[in-house]
Design a protein around this motif. Structure first.
Motif, mmCIF file in Angstrom:
data_model
loop_
_atom_site.group_PDB
_atom_site.id
_atom_site.type_symbol
_atom_site.label_atom_id
_atom_site.label_comp_id
_atom_site.label_asym_id
_atom_site.label_seq_id
_atom_site.Cartn_x
_atom_site.Cartn_y
_atom_site.Cartn_z
ATOM 1 N N GLY A 59 0.543 -0.940 -0.310
ATOM 2 C CA GLY A 59 -0.007 0.054 -0.035
ATOM 3 C C GLY A 59 0.566 1.351 0.020
ATOM 4 O O GLY A 59 0.688 1.992 -0.899
ATOM 5 N N PHE A 60 1.723 1.828 1.044
ATOM 6 C CA PHE A 60 2.245 2.439 0.786
ATOM 7 C C PHE A 60 3.406 2.849 0.316
ATOM 8 O O PHE A 60 4.409 1.313 0.214
ATOM 9 C CB PHE A 60 2.558 2.965 2.320
ATOM 10 N N ASP A 61 4.138 4.207 -0.093
ATOM 11 C CA ASP A 61 5.196 3.907 -0.983
ATOM 12 C C ASP A 61 6.535 3.703 -0.369
ATOM 13 O O ASP A 61 6.206 4.053 0.766
ATOM 14 C CB ASP A 61 5.432 5.666 -1.647
ATOM 15 N N GLY A 62 7.472 3.651 -1.096
ATOM 16 C CA GLY A 62 9.032 3.473 -0.547
ATOM 17 C C GLY A 62 9.530 5.083 -0.164
ATOM 18 O O GLY A 62 10.046 4.934 -1.417
ATOM 19 N N TYR A 63 10.425 4.906 1.018
ATOM 20 C CA TYR A 63 11.218 6.357 1.087
ATOM 21 C C TYR A 63 11.947 6.379 0.447
ATOM 22 O O TYR A 63 12.766 7.424 0.991
ATOM 23 C CB TYR A 63 10.076 6.812 2.487
ATOM 24 N N SER A 64 13.685 4.880 1.117
ATOM 25 C CA SER A 64 14.238 4.234 0.572
ATOM 26 C C SER A 64 15.087 5.329 -0.307
ATOM 27 O O SER A 64 16.270 5.760 0.095
ATOM 28 C CB SER A 64 15.022 3.257 0.863
ATOM 29 N N ALA A 65 14.942 5.384 -1.294
ATOM 30 C CA ALA A 65 15.311 6.469 -1.946
ATOM 31 C C ALA A 65 15.669 7.764 -2.612
ATOM 32 O O ALA A 65 16.722 8.378 -2.302
ATOM 33 C CB ALA A 65 14.894 6.073 -3.957
ATOM 34 N N ALA A 66 14.968 7.838 -1.232
ATOM 35 C CA ALA A 66 14.886 9.281 -0.992
ATOM 36 C C ALA A 66 15.922 9.520 -0.029
ATOM 37 O O ALA A 66 16.326 10.750 -0.070
ATOM 38 C CB ALA A 66 12.960 10.536 -0.914
ATOM 39 N N MET A 67 15.288 9.078 1.301
ATOM 40 C CA MET A 67 16.377 8.799 2.320
ATOM 41 C C MET A 67 17.669 8.984 1.812
ATOM 42 O O MET A 67 18.760 9.606 2.630
ATOM 43 C CB MET A 67 15.817 8.543 3.121
ATOM 44 N N SER A 68 17.865 7.596 1.030
ATOM 45 C CA SER A 68 19.596 8.053 0.840
ATOM 46 C C SER A 68 20.055 8.429 -0.091
ATOM 47 O O SER A 68 21.902 8.788 0.514
ATOM 48 C CB SER A 68 19.578 6.056 0.240
ATOM 49 N N VAL A 69 19.229 9.203 -1.063
ATOM 50 C CA VAL A 69 19.986 10.356 -2.302
ATOM 51 C C VAL A 69 20.082 11.934 -0.939
ATOM 52 O O VAL A 69 21.195 12.468 -0.748
ATOM 53 C CB VAL A 69 19.568 10.943 -3.131
ATOM 54 N N SER A 70 19.616 12.209 -0.191
ATOM 55 C CA SER A 70 19.628 12.890 1.534
ATOM 56 C C SER A 70 20.368 13.064 1.969
ATOM 57 O O SER A 70 21.561 13.687 2.203
ATOM 58 C CB SER A 70 18.233 13.408 2.030
ATOM 59 N N THR A 71 21.414 11.502 2.284
ATOM 60 C CA THR A 71 22.265 10.985 2.998
ATOM 61 C C THR A 71 23.124 11.141 2.194
ATOM 62 O O THR A 71 24.742 12.014 2.718
ATOM 63 C CB THR A 71 22.479 9.627 3.504
ATOM 64 N N LEU A 72 23.173 10.469 0.476
ATOM 65 C CA LEU A 72 24.439 11.564 0.110
ATOM 66 C C LEU A 72 24.762 12.671 0.119
ATOM 67 O O LEU A 72 26.419 12.720 0.121
ATOM 68 C CB LEU A 72 23.968 9.977 -1.726
ATOM 69 N N ILE A 73 23.841 13.316 -0.556
ATOM 70 C CA ILE A 73 23.883 14.870 -0.566
ATOM 71 C C ILE A 73 24.682 15.233 0.747
ATOM 72 O O ILE A 73 25.591 15.800 0.447
ATOM 73 C CB ILE A 73 23.103 15.527 -1.081
ATOM 74 N N CYS A 74 24.224 15.225 1.327
ATOM 75 C CA CYS A 74 25.287 15.166 2.892
ATOM 76 C C CYS A 74 26.138 14.973 3.442
ATOM 77 O O CYS A 74 27.210 16.480 3.952
ATOM 78 C CB CYS A 74 23.907 15.121 4.269
#
Length: 276
Positions: A230-245
């Protein structure tokens, strides 16, 4: 429009026994509706193709195909679709899908593009991080990471404030990190236009639903959100955020590390964190 499952529940009492067999199957496995054609659905439910067609007409659709298209549209918009009960169909495939999302994200980025984003974040006068609804936790996480490395990083809007107030005075020397994952508030278009008109550089972290604005922002990161339930997966969004930081931290190695150490000393002085 209501979700397919809601429409079925509303009209369940009006369905024939054969149509209810089909309705029960869809209610137990709503995500399968976007996958199977009418013949496959009929075979799985032990009913005729004519029953499939009749039931969807009873639900208010012109045909099964229209109902399936609507189901796919809702799925693409992020409407939660719930499986009947947990099973092996969701456990192992969940991790496989998340890993696949990360691979898609990796293929869409380059080391040079991430470095460019980090360099801009290091040089910016001020950074505002904006995210609503499901994007908010990611915005909060990015701000928490960036504030460890540099000053003048704010989450916007603050509780009780408007976005217009937060963006006032920002310009070409600043950056807005805008996390805008699907099922966004209608405010998005006007907010983005406001930033572009004022020549505020925007780093947009979003999904495929906003490809139409990719060429309007300075930096564009597309994150797959697909999941097996049912719910979207946000692992990609969290991962790229960590990568940029993390990339920013390495680029600001001296000043960034000095700030981290200073903050850690303050933690100890104020006894805020447990370091054991």
């Amino acid at each position: 429009m209501k979700a397919i499952e809601e429409i079925i529940r509303d009209k369940y009492a009006q369905l024939t026994p054969q149509e209810r067999k089909l309705a029960d199957f869809i209610l137990d496995r709503p995500s399968d509706l976007a996958i199977f054609n009418s013949a496959e659905l009929a075979r799985l439910c032990g009913v005729s193709k004519a029953t499939v067609s009749r039931m969807f007409k009873h639900l208010g659709f012109s045909s099964f195909r229209e109902g399936r298209v609507e189901s796919r549209r809702q799925r693409q918009q992020g409407v939660p679709v719930v499986e009947g009960k947990p099973s092996k169909r969701t456990f192992a495939p969940h991790f496989e899908r998340e890993i696949n999302n990360l691979k898609i994200l990796q293929a869409s980025l380059s080391e040079a593009s991430v470095s460019e984003m980090a360099e801009a974040l290091a040089a910016a006068r001020r950074i505002k991080v904006v995210g609503f609804r499901n994007s908010y936790p990611i915005a909060l996480h990015i701000r928490q990471q960036l504030i460890q490395v540099r000053t003048d990083v704010d989450l916007a809007p603050l509780p009780g404030q408007t976005l217009a107030e937060e963006l006032e005075g920002m310009g070409a020397d600043d950056i807005v990190i805008f996390i805008a994952l699907r099922r966004r508030p209608k405010l998005f278009d006007k907010a983005l236009n406001h930033m572009i008109q004022r020549k505020i550089p925007v780093l947009l972290i979003t999904d495929a639903s906003l490809r139409k604005v990719a060429d309007r922002v300075k930096w564009w990161v597309e994150c797959p959100l697909e999941s097996v339930s049912g719910f979207d997966g946000y692992s990609a969004a969290m991962s790229v955020s960590t990568l940029i930081c993390n990339t920013l931290l390495h680029q600001m190695a001296v000043t960034g590390q000095s700030r981290i150490l200073s903050i850690s000393d303050a933690y100890r002085e104020m006894n805020e964190l447990d370091f054991t």
